[in-house]
Design an enzyme around this catalytic site. Structure first.
Site, PDB file in Angstrom:
ATOM      1  CG  HIS A 207      -0.191   0.040   2.467  1.00 44.15           C
ATOM      2  ND1 HIS A 207       0.321  -1.056   3.290  1.00 44.15           N
ATOM      3  CD2 HIS A 207       0.261   1.266   3.320  1.00 44.15           C
ATOM      4  CE1 HIS A 207       1.008  -0.811   4.189  1.00 44.15           C
ATOM      5  NE2 HIS A 207       0.877   0.647   4.329  1.00 44.15           N
TER       6      HIS A 207
HETATM    7  C1  UD1 Z   1      -1.765   5.052   5.878  1.00 38.87           C
HETATM    8  C2  UD1 Z   1      -0.388   5.817   6.279  1.00 38.87           C
HETATM    9  C3  UD1 Z   1       0.577   4.847   5.927  1.00 38.87           C
HETATM   10  C4  UD1 Z   1      -0.003   3.391   6.786  1.00 38.87           C
HETATM   11  C5  UD1 Z   1      -1.194   3.179   6.246  1.00 38.87           C
HETATM   12  C6  UD1 Z   1      -1.487   1.873   7.119  1.00 38.87           C
HETATM   13  C7  UD1 Z   1      -0.372   8.122   6.099  1.00 38.87           C
HETATM   14  C8  UD1 Z   1       0.518   9.558   5.279  1.00 38.87           C
HETATM   15  N1  UD1 Z   1       0.050   7.090   5.390  1.00 38.87           N
HETATM   16  O1  UD1 Z   1      -1.679   5.006   4.476  1.00 38.87           O
HETATM   17  O2  UD1 Z   1       1.903   5.257   6.427  1.00 38.87           O
HETATM   18  O3  UD1 Z   1       1.429   2.563   6.448  1.00 38.87           O
HETATM   19  O4  UD1 Z   1      -1.855   3.835   6.609  1.00 38.87           O
HETATM   20  O5  UD1 Z   1      -2.455   1.209   6.459  1.00 38.87           O
HETATM   21  O6  UD1 Z   1      -0.718   8.453   7.172  1.00 38.87           O
HETATM   22  N2  UD1 Z   1      -9.279   4.398   2.238  1.00 38.87           N
HETATM   23  C9  UD1 Z   1     -10.614   3.769   2.096  1.00 38.87           C
HETATM   24  N3  UD1 Z   1     -10.975   3.490   3.467  1.00 38.87           N
HETATM   25  C10 UD1 Z   1     -10.355   3.590   4.699  1.00 38.87           C
HETATM   26  C11 UD1 Z   1      -9.089   4.242   4.472  1.00 38.87           C
HETATM   27  C12 UD1 Z   1      -8.518   4.742   3.437  1.00 38.87           C
HETATM   28  O7  UD1 Z   1     -11.171   3.569   1.318  1.00 38.87           O
HETATM   29  O8  UD1 Z   1     -10.779   3.065   5.649  1.00 38.87           O
HETATM   30  C13 UD1 Z   1      -8.997   4.865   0.754  1.00 38.87           C
HETATM   31  C14 UD1 Z   1      -9.218   6.246   0.392  1.00 38.87           C
HETATM   32  O9  UD1 Z   1      -9.414   6.305  -0.787  1.00 38.87           O
HETATM   33  C15 UD1 Z   1      -7.909   6.901   0.811  1.00 38.87           C
HETATM   34  C16 UD1 Z   1      -6.727   5.988   0.603  1.00 38.87           C
HETATM   35  O10 UD1 Z   1      -7.289   4.870   1.061  1.00 38.87           O
HETATM   36  O11 UD1 Z   1      -7.771   8.154  -0.095  1.00 38.87           O
HETATM   37  C17 UD1 Z   1      -5.470   6.332   1.182  1.00 38.87           C
HETATM   38  O12 UD1 Z   1      -5.725   6.407   2.766  1.00 38.87           O
HETATM   39  P1  UD1 Z   1      -4.826   7.190   3.651  1.00 38.87           P
HETATM   40  O13 UD1 Z   1      -5.200   7.045   5.049  1.00 38.87           O
HETATM   41  O14 UD1 Z   1      -4.795   8.599   3.179  1.00 38.87           O
HETATM   42  O15 UD1 Z   1      -3.447   6.376   3.515  1.00 38.87           O
HETATM   43  P2  UD1 Z   1      -3.149   4.809   3.649  1.00 38.87           P
HETATM   44  O16 UD1 Z   1      -2.505   4.522   2.207  1.00 38.87           O
HETATM   45  O17 UD1 Z   1      -4.255   4.121   4.267  1.00 38.87           O
HETATM   46  N1  UDP Z   2      -2.827  -6.500   8.623  1.00 36.70           N
HETATM   47  C1  UDP Z   2      -4.170  -6.773   8.761  1.00 36.70           C
HETATM   48  N2  UDP Z   2      -5.000  -6.844   7.728  1.00 36.70           N
HETATM   49  C2  UDP Z   2      -4.522  -6.988   6.406  1.00 36.70           C
HETATM   50  C3  UDP Z   2      -3.118  -6.558   6.208  1.00 36.70           C
HETATM   51  C4  UDP Z   2      -2.523  -6.223   7.262  1.00 36.70           C
HETATM   52  O1  UDP Z   2      -4.609  -6.832   9.878  1.00 36.70           O
HETATM   53  O2  UDP Z   2      -5.352  -7.345   5.619  1.00 36.70           O
HETATM   54  C5  UDP Z   2      -1.938  -6.178   9.797  1.00 36.70           C
HETATM   55  C6  UDP Z   2      -0.568  -6.556   9.819  1.00 36.70           C
HETATM   56  O3  UDP Z   2      -0.556  -7.999  10.210  1.00 36.70           O
HETATM   57  C7  UDP Z   2       0.132  -5.593  10.796  1.00 36.70           C
HETATM   58  C8  UDP Z   2      -0.445  -4.511  10.108  1.00 36.70           C
HETATM   59  O4  UDP Z   2      -1.701  -4.627   9.936  1.00 36.70           O
HETATM   60  O5  UDP Z   2      -0.041  -6.023  12.215  1.00 36.70           O
HETATM   61  C9  UDP Z   2       0.247  -3.574   9.315  1.00 36.70           C
HETATM   62  O6  UDP Z   2      -0.526  -2.520   8.937  1.00 36.70           O
HETATM   63  P1  UDP Z   2      -0.283  -1.621   7.547  1.00 36.70           P
HETATM   64  O7  UDP Z   2       0.479  -2.828   6.795  1.00 36.70           O
HETATM   65  O8  UDP Z   2      -1.578  -1.412   7.163  1.00 36.70           O
HETATM   66  O9  UDP Z   2       0.743  -0.361   7.954  1.00 36.70           O
HETATM   67  P2  UDP Z   2       2.438  -0.285   8.245  1.00 36.70           P
HETATM   68  O10 UDP Z   2       2.538  -1.454   9.267  1.00 36.70           O
HETATM   69  O11 UDP Z   2       3.015  -0.353   7.068  1.00 36.70           O
HETATM   70  O12 UDP Z   2       2.367   1.138   8.640  1.00 36.70           O
END
Ligand code: UD1
Ligand code: UDP
Length: 373
Positions: A207
């Site tokens: 992601h």
């Molecule tokens: C965010 C964090 C990233 C983290 C990740 C964990 C920032 C800048 N990034 O990335 O560091 O590793 O979370 O998973 O804070 N969306 C949905 N449903 C949701 C949430 C998001 O559809 O519940 C979609 C939306 O289109 C949104 C996009 O995902 O614009 C990105 O969401 P956002 O929270 O901005 O960043 P992540 O890629 O989730």
């Molecule tokens: N994880 C989860 N469901 C998923 C994918 C990941 O519960 O479908 C868990 C994973 O095991 C770990 C955490 O989410 O505990 C990591 O979060 P993510 O990859 O979203 O964020 P990051 O660690 O890169 O910030």
């Protein structure tokens, strides 16, 4: 009473805050936690499912901010959070990890002169094109208590001039969660329901904006997954950002046509760890997954050129393979051909399940020393 206000917003934040709240409830009657959910993640399977699985109490306050550009998301969280903090006047604001909710919490704390504690401080990828790296550097520079997972983080902070007295080596809080839920994880039925054999599939999670928002990079990654899926089934719980981008770049059809690729919605924590622990191989750009695979002793190929979790490269099962498809496929096939894991993991010190207790003890001491009566 020590009043802590904890700010969480995204999937990994929930997993990190769960053991801290549990430890406070069980062993620190003098610590009261107010939990604020910013609403950065809001889908059931990106938010509520973690509160259910990990028995996190319902947030005291939900800001409901949702998605947006970096500036609007961070700014809106700040505006809403400032009002909450002015009313609650906590002794300490606690932020975790490196997401936009972390940064917003840190800025609000610093501007209102409320002591700030950062859990998972000191990690650096040294890549300032990563939004998370900016969030980490700024949050750390504003923090009064920096709770770091290991020695490397201490070094990073000292190099940035952070005083040693503010740095606390406490270990990795994600591993507290992992240890607490291992027996529940073993009961997950996910491999059965996906009809995959233990040790007979690969898992991929990705992601990172740098990987999925760039068409050329994402195309290369998809090509690698397709090639690998012709050798071993690939389970792919798709993050919402990735789902959106695959569709935008018209790559989703390609993936769905491949029989060996099993696309599913994001899974719960218990299912995620179960999938990881029974996998033959994991491919990821997630921070958390790099840590978890190292502790679970499952080979991990990280789809990035650098990592802030350097311990997992030195002592764990992690290997950086970048985003170029031939390199990823050849690293995967080396692992798939080997009889046993190519590397035996050595768990870094303090990744022992007791990080939350060490953090709460340190906060309690710090507040006692600094409180103006
Ligand atoms: C965010 C964090 C990233 C983290 C990740 C964990 C920032 C800048 N990034 O990335 O560091 O590793 O979370 O998973 O804070 N969306 C949905 N449903 C949701 C949430 C998001 O559809 O519940 C979609 C939306 O289109 C949104 C996009 O995902 O614009 C990105 O969401 P956002 O929270 O901005 O960043 P992540 O890629 O989730
Ligand atoms: N994880 C989860 N469901 C998923 C994918 C990941 O519960 O479908 C868990 C994973 O095991 C770990 C955490 O989410 O505990 C990591 O979060 P993510 O990859 O979203 O964020 P990051 O660690 O890169 O910030």
């Amino acid at each position: 009473m020590n009043n802590l206000l904890c700010v969480v917003g995204a999937r990994p934040n929930f997993i990190k805050i769960a053991p801290l709240i549990k430890a406070a409830t069980v062993g620190f009657p003098d610590i009261k936690i107010t939990l604020v959910h910013t609403g950065q993640h809001y889908d059931y399977n990106m938010s509520k499912v973690f509160f259910n699985d990990l028995k996190i109490p319902r947030p005291d306050i939900h800001l409901g901010i949702g998605s947006g550009s970096h500036a609007s998301q961070t700014g809106e969280i700040m505006i809403a959070l400032e009002k909450v903090v002015l009313k609650a006047r906590p002794d300490v604001i606690v932020v975790v990890g490196d997401v936009n909710s972390t940064l917003a919490g840190a800025l609000v704390a610093a501007k209102l002169c409320i002591p700030l504690a950062h859990i998972e401080a000191g990690l650096r990828s040294f890549d300032r094109t990563m939004p998370e790296e900016l969030n980490r550097v700024i949050t750390d520079s504003l923090s009064d208590m920096l709770f770091v997972p290991g020695k490397n983080a201490v070094l990073n902070l000292k190099n940035e001039g952070i005083p040693a007295k503010n740095i606390f080596v406490v270990g990795n809080i994600m591993i507290d969660t992992l240890k607490q839920y291992l027996s529940a994880v073993r009961k997950s039925q996910i491999t059965k329901s996906l009809r995959i054999k233990k040790n007979g599939y690969a898992v991929v999670t990705m992601h990172r904006a740098g990987n999925v928002d760039n068409k050329r990079v994402l195309t290369g990654l998809v090509k690698a997954l397709v090639d690998i899926s012709r050798v071993i089934p690939v389970v792919f719980p798709i993050h919402p950002r990735t789902k959106k981008q695959l569709k935008a770049f018209k790559l989703d059809g390609l993936l769905r046509e491949e029989k060996g690729i099993i696309i599913i919605e994001p899974v719960s924590y218990l299912d995620s760890i179960n999938l990881l622990m029974n996998a033959r191989l994991v491919l990821t750009d997630s921070g958390g997954v790099q840590e978890e695979t190292s502790v679970l002793d499952v080979p991990c190929l990280t789809l990035r050129d650098e990592t802030e979790w350097t311990e997992t490269l030195r002592q764990g099962t992690n290997q950086l393979v970048g985003t170029e498809s031939t390199r990823i496929v050849s690293a995967a096939s080396r692992i798939l051909k080997s009889k046993r894991n190519y590397k035996k993991t050595k768990i870094p010190s303090y990744w022992d399940g007791k990080t939350s207790v060490r953090i709460l003890q340190s906060i309690r001491k710090w507040v006692a020393k600094h409180k103006v009566s």
